[in-house]
Write an enzyme that holds these catalytic residues in place. Structure first.
Site, PDB file in Angstrom:
ATOM      1  N   HIS A  82     -18.768 -14.025   5.536  1.00 57.65           N
ATOM      2  CA  HIS A  82     -17.824 -13.413   4.597  1.00 57.65           C
ATOM      3  C   HIS A  82     -18.140 -13.892   3.193  1.00 57.65           C
ATOM      4  CE1 HIS A  82     -14.095 -11.791   2.970  1.00 57.65           C
ATOM      5  NE2 HIS A  82     -13.970 -12.926   2.306  1.00 57.65           N
ATOM      6  N   ASP A 161      -1.195  -9.722   6.203  1.00 54.56           N
ATOM      7  CA  ASP A 161      -2.029  -9.865   5.012  1.00 54.56           C
ATOM      8  C   ASP A 161      -1.963  -8.620   4.139  1.00 54.56           C
ATOM      9  OD1 ASP A 161      -4.104 -11.296   3.430  1.00 54.56           O
ATOM     10  OD2 ASP A 161      -5.288  -9.550   3.988  1.00 54.56           O
ATOM     11  N   ARG A 168       1.233  -9.973  -3.692  1.00 56.89           N
ATOM     12  CA  ARG A 168       0.608 -10.963  -4.575  1.00 56.89           C
ATOM     13  C   ARG A 168      -0.068 -10.286  -5.761  1.00 56.89           C
ATOM     14  NH1 ARG A 168      -3.452 -13.189  -0.813  1.00 56.89           N
ATOM     15  NH2 ARG A 168      -4.191 -14.314  -2.642  1.00 56.89           N
ATOM     16  N   SER A 183      -5.425 -15.678   3.670  1.00 60.63           N
ATOM     17  CA  SER A 183      -5.758 -14.254   3.699  1.00 60.63           C
ATOM     18  C   SER A 183      -7.141 -14.041   4.312  1.00 60.63           C
ATOM     19  CB  SER A 183      -5.703 -13.683   2.274  1.00 60.63           C
ATOM     20  OG  SER A 183      -6.171 -12.344   2.244  1.00 60.63           O
ATOM     21  N   LYS A 187      -8.005 -12.957   8.698  1.00 60.26           N
ATOM     22  CA  LYS A 187      -8.791 -11.763   9.064  1.00 60.26           C
ATOM     23  C   LYS A 187     -10.044 -12.151   9.827  1.00 60.26           C
ATOM     24  CE  LYS A 187      -8.483 -10.378   4.781  1.00 60.26           C
ATOM     25  NZ  LYS A 187      -8.517  -9.676   3.486  1.00 60.26           N
TER      26      LYS A 187
END
Length: 442
Positions: A82, A161, A168, A183, A187
């Protein structure tokens, strides 16, 4: 306990219990906590922080707010990577097939681009026919056959999320490091990976503007993964200039094909970061003992063409036409009405770039989204012709713009000229990689 009491507890700097966090997330997803109260909680978290244990509890509560993918029936250690978002970040399209060619199992769910950052799903969809919307059965079948698949997230993956991030975004609490970490990790954990390598960007084109913030986020995410029994490593890498030379959807696919074809030198920043990500994935899977063995395997997968074949086969299995993933085939995907060259206004050295400005200029050309439902032009974008540290003469080409719609062209060119800073004396060239965080460092 009333939710207002929990807000006050966090505002006083006290830690929330696991049970309190679980009840909070469940109630918010079910609509029992209004947005204005959750906004207050997010602001309290931003101002008072969370302990690593609190952040891990929040991550798990968010993870279990919807579907959790079970990949246990797939062979080997399931790998994922990621990036926290950047400009010219083409690493997934290079690293995932290379690691698969080295025996890894890469089952990745990815995201779309928004604002100045690019999204892997959009890049894949620039290839005719390629579908990122696959059933779980189809996703697993592709991974079993090919060792790698990259698809979009399922509709009910981490709904907490989705609600929290939207909140947010409009309450100035996006930059809270515990909320960023939960967050991302909720995921990743819900996607079923056994081992995750994170690329935490820092600099002008990243959400984490300073190295200190980036390392804080990296250490927290590795700590969360360790606490819940996953193997997690994090790289902290530079985003003060585009990672690759190409910025744009099909253009970035083209650069990935060039790298997998052995056409990009090992000194290139994109090449270096891809190798480091790949080495850490292979080590996490137990397929190599150290970086040197990992680098040798990855480079062999480039030289013998097996990495490119994995990407081509993945595209074919996901409904796309693999004939485009060749040097000649990619030229068709990046055809545009006009090329515009941004040139240097004076002699000197390219000492700084504003990566966010460069990404925003590409968005203005039509390659990115200002809103999630914006339609993007897959072919447009730019190719950088200089890197930070380069010496240039007046009139030298700084970047080549691929243009179809000229509506905001003048504004994009002006922004690019302001985003590429040329000075009389050569300045410091920042490193591409600042460090690697492993579970041993936590």
């Amino acid at each position: 306990m009333r939710f207002v009491d929990l807000i006050e507890k966090k505002a006083d700097g006290k830690a929330l219990t696991k049970e309190e966090i679980q009840e909070m997330i469940t109630a918010y997803v079910n609509g029992d906590i209004p947005d204005y109260q959750m906004s207050s909680m997010c602001m309290a978290i931003l101002q008072r922080g969370m302990t690593p244990e609190e952040t891990a509890d929040l991550t798990l509560a968010m993870m279990h707010s919807g579907d959790v993918v079970d990949l246990s029936d797939l062979p080997g250690v399931k790998l994922d990577k990621h990036s926290t978002g950047g400009v010219g970040d083409t690493t997934t399209l290079v690293v995932a097939p290379l690691v698969a060619a080295c025996g890894g199992t890469v089952a990745k769910m990815s995201g779309r681009g928004l604002g100045h950052t690019g999204g892997t799903l959009d890049k894949l969809e620039s290839i005719p026919g390629c579908s990122v919307e696959q059933s779980m059965e189809s996703f697993k079948k592709i991974v079993r056959e090919n060792g790698v698949a990259v698809i979009g997230q399922t509709g009910n993956l981490v709904p907490a999320d989705k609600k929290l991030y939207a909140l947010r975004d409009v309450t100035a609490t996006v930059r809270s490091i515990p909320l960023i970490a939960s967050s991302i990790m909720s995921k990743k954990l819900a996607s079923g990976a056994d081992a995750i390598v994170l690329d935490v960007k820092t600099g002008s084109g990243a959400f984490m503007r300073t190295k200190e913030e980036a390392f804080e986020l990296a250490r927290l995410m590795v700590r969360i993964g360790t606490l819940v029994g996953r193997k997690v490593r994090a790289l902290v890498t530079d985003m003060n200039q585009p990672l690759g030379n190409a910025v744009g959807n099909a253009l970035e696919v083209q650069e990935a094909v060039e790298l997998l074809s052995g056409e990009i030198p090992s000194t290139d920043p994109l090449y270096q970061v891809c190798m480091l990500l790949g080495e850490n994935l292979l080590m996490s899977a137990g397929l190599v003992k150290d970086e040197a063995e990992g680098r040798a395997k990855l480079e062999e997968a480039i030289h013998n063409g097996s990495g490119l074949k994995k990407l081509q086969r993945m595209i074919e299995l996901q409904g796309g036409d693999p004939s485009y993933l060749t040097t000649d085939g990619m030229k068709k995907l990046v055809e545009v009405k006009r090329h515009v060259y941004v040139t240097a206004d004076k002699d000197g050295f390219v000492n700084h770039m504003n990566a966010e400005g460069i990404g925003t200029a590409v968005q203005m050309l039509g390659a990115g989204r200002a809103k999630k439902d914006d339609v993007i032009d897959m072919a447009v974008g730019l190719v950088m012709k200089v890197r930070c540290g380069a010496e240039v003469r007046k009139g030298d080409v700084l970047c080549d713009l691929y243009v179809n719609d000229e509506k905001y062209l003048d504004d994009a060119v002006a922004l690019l000229k302001n985003s590429i800073v040329i000075e009389d004396e050569k300045g410091e060239v920042l490193p591409m990689v600042y460090g690697v965080v492993t579970e041993k460092d936590v």
